[in-house]
Enzyme design. Structure first.
Site, PDB file in Angstrom:
ATOM      1  N   ASP A  82      -8.101   7.011  -4.497  1.00 15.31           N
ATOM      2  CA  ASP A  82      -6.851   6.565  -4.967  1.00 15.31           C
ATOM      3  C   ASP A  82      -7.226   5.266  -5.887  1.00 15.31           C
ATOM      4  O   ASP A  82      -8.347   4.865  -5.864  1.00 15.31           O
ATOM      5  CB  ASP A  82      -6.019   6.291  -3.951  1.00 15.31           C
ATOM      6  N   HIS A 179       5.147   1.603  -4.624  1.00 18.75           N
ATOM      7  CA  HIS A 179       4.283   1.758  -3.352  1.00 18.75           C
ATOM      8  C   HIS A 179       5.046   0.898  -2.206  1.00 18.75           C
ATOM      9  O   HIS A 179       5.600  -0.099  -2.628  1.00 18.75           O
ATOM     10  CB  HIS A 179       3.007   1.172  -3.628  1.00 18.75           C
ATOM     11  N   ASN A 229       1.964  11.549  -3.117  1.00 15.78           N
ATOM     12  CA  ASN A 229       1.109  10.606  -2.319  1.00 15.78           C
ATOM     13  C   ASN A 229       2.230   9.836  -1.305  1.00 15.78           C
ATOM     14  O   ASN A 229       3.328   9.430  -1.336  1.00 15.78           O
ATOM     15  CB  ASN A 229       1.049   9.341  -3.451  1.00 15.78           C
ATOM     16  N   THR A 232       2.273   4.499   2.917  1.00 12.41           N
ATOM     17  CA  THR A 232       3.005   3.462   3.867  1.00 12.41           C
ATOM     18  C   THR A 232       3.374   4.236   5.271  1.00 12.41           C
ATOM     19  O   THR A 232       3.186   3.464   6.223  1.00 12.41           O
ATOM     20  CB  THR A 232       4.026   2.964   3.210  1.00 12.41           C
TER      21      THR A 232
END
Ligand code: 13P
Length: 286
Positions: A82, A179, A229, A232
């Protein structure tokens, strides 16, 4: 089904309009748990490692874990690096056997990002590996990479020229995604995904998956987000399930590490399986 190049899993998902879960793992337990979810759900999966995880575990040990855990696996799986701005780490992962990399040149001027991405694509091709590219930073700091400030989005012609000139296999545009944890529901520019895909049919990577709604996933996957993706959610599940278990252990005054690992593994497997079902990839292994 052996370990496969990223392109193989995302191209099929793009054609059939489902999303492959691309989940960042942080250690052996989480890698094993996510792979177990893929096998249980009969789903393809992309295991992602951040640069921080590569550095903390070490390239050789991390890859040895991957090789051992995927030997004889019955579903298509792929190992992806990543967000990596560091060309040395990127080259080391490709040499070792990672199936794909995201060269993160998003802080560079587009022309320089494009020039370096062309080099990375050529390097990856020599290993039979694939490349994800991006021209705008995804908002939020993840594993020490990124910024909380939203980056300016480039125009459609700039994005299309980057995709065409570099020959990347997957493109990760900024669409208002971020993110980390969303504190309010994100406003996503889904049309940008459709505009890119209509002009240049390329699988799109949807970053910042944690906290998006089912309706957002369904819509974006239908528009061409074939790689979704999740990072978290795994971290939160890992930490909170460990904390719950440790609180109970304290109450019982019973201290057995393997039972803690078992409880955490079960929670992470469940979280990964839930996402595979939500993305429509359950049952799609071939
Ligand atoms: P989240 O941490 O929001 O799930 O995003 C993951 C991601 O996009 C990794 O690159």
């Amino acid at each position: 089904m052996p370990v496969v190049p990223l392109k193989q899993v995302v191209d099929r998902a793009f054609a059939e309009r489902y999303g492959v879960a691309a989940i960042n793992v942080v250690n052996d337990l989480t890698m094993e748990a996510v792979l177990a979810a893929a096998v249980a759900e009969h789903a393809p999966v992309i295991i992602q490692t951040s640069v921080k995880t590569v550095r903390s575990i070490g390239l050789d040990l991390l890859f040895a874990m991957w090789r051992e855990m995927t030997a004889g696996i019955e579903v298509p799986v792929s190992l992806h690096l990543d967000h990596c701005p560091d060309r040395e780490v990127l080259s080391a992962c490709l040499r070792k056997g990672w199936n794909s990399v995201l060269f993160d040149g998003s802080t560079l001027p587009v022309a320089e990002n494009q020039r370096q991405t062309i080099e990375v694509v050529s390097e990856a091709r020599s290993y039979g590996a694939n490349v994800e590219g991006e021209i705008e930073a995804i908002t939020g700091v993840e594993d020490d990479i990124g910024s909380d400030e939203e980056a300016k989005r480039e125009s459609l012609p700039v994005a299309l020229e980057f995709i065409r000139a570099t020959g990347i296999d997957v493109f990760a545009p900024a669409i208002g995604n971020a993110h980390g944890v969303y504190h309010t529901e994100p406003h996503l520019d889904a049309q940008r995904v459709s505009d890119i895909v209509a002009a240049q049919p390329i699988p799109i990577a949807l970053h910042g998956g944690t906290g998006m709604t089912d309706a957002q996933f369904t819509d974006l996957i239908a528009r061409g987000c074939a790689k979704v993706n999740i990072s978290t959610a795994l971290k939160v599940t890992f930490m909170k399930s460990s904390l719950d278990y440790l609180r109970q252990a304290e109450e019982r005054d019973s201290w057995d590490p393997p039972s803690l690992f078992g409880a955490t593994r079960a929670a992470v497997t469940q979280m990964a399986a839930d996402h595979m079902r939500r993305f429509g990839s359950a049952g799609k292994a071939w």
